[in-house]
Motif scaffolding. Sequence first.
Motif, PDB file in Angstrom:
ATOM      1  N   ILE A 122      36.095  38.587  34.954  1.00 15.92           N
ATOM      2  CA  ILE A 122      36.390  39.191  36.252  1.00 15.92           C
ATOM      3  C   ILE A 122      37.850  38.972  36.628  1.00 15.92           C
ATOM      4  O   ILE A 122      38.495  39.861  37.202  1.00 15.92           O
ATOM      5  N   LEU A 153      33.335  35.784  44.207  1.00 14.46           N
ATOM      6  CA  LEU A 153      33.428  37.242  44.328  1.00 14.46           C
ATOM      7  C   LEU A 153      34.224  37.645  45.557  1.00 14.46           C
ATOM      8  O   LEU A 153      34.979  38.623  45.535  1.00 14.46           O
ATOM      9  N   LYS A 157      37.831  37.829  43.066  1.00 10.58           N
ATOM     10  CA  LYS A 157      37.689  39.103  42.359  1.00 10.58           C
ATOM     11  C   LYS A 157      38.906  39.974  42.639  1.00 10.58           C
ATOM     12  O   LYS A 157      39.262  40.187  43.795  1.00 10.58           O
ATOM     13  N   VAL A 163      32.061  44.746  40.110  1.00 12.79           N
ATOM     14  CA  VAL A 163      31.143  43.763  39.531  1.00 12.79           C
ATOM     15  C   VAL A 163      29.723  44.182  39.884  1.00 12.79           C
ATOM     16  O   VAL A 163      29.400  44.389  41.058  1.00 12.79           O
TER      17      VAL A 163
END
Length: 203
Positions: A122, A153, A157, A163
């Motif tokens: 990621i 996240l 990210k 994702v």
Amino acid sequence: MEADENTRHAQKMAKIKAARDKMMAGKQGEKGLVIVHTGKGKGKSSSGFGMILRAIAHDMPCAVVQFIKGGWDTGERRLLTENFADLCQFHAMGEGFTWETQDRERDIAAARAGWEKAKELIRDPQIRMVLLDEINIALRYDYLDVAEVVAFLRDEKPPMTHVVLTGRNAKDELIELADLVTEMTLIKHPFRDGIKAQAGVEF
């Protein structure tokens, strides 16, 4: 009579198109999405892999981390590794469903290894989409800390990276964070009638 119906239909569709065009005119933004596929129905992983194939068709580098089905020779794994390895990394990190391993410490270690690989992928600015297949199962059994996953996240990210997280029983915290959540609803499944999982349908 048929001409009148055709005219009414054309007028109705013209109104719908005008309303749709007006709605779309205000939607110009793009961002990397957090997408959750959950629910008891079939199709969560299949949908995620469909998105991976769509990304490949757009020449978007992508990656898959499988948290549970690591030992399975699945059709999607074979297709991606044999034909699209230049665009899609595939990492099978799991060792099977938890009732197969029957070893919590081993399952936790496999989930942690999968999560570390997921974070690495990621963070890579070249990768545009990462599928975390069946991560929701690892979160459900607390093999991974949902707060850690959500924080990563949310905070780390890259802005344009998508994702996709699949698996039933998605945690509320993950659903709240996500931009897109789809719940697959089970209506009928052949397993109830004694039909086993079949190649091309289930794997």
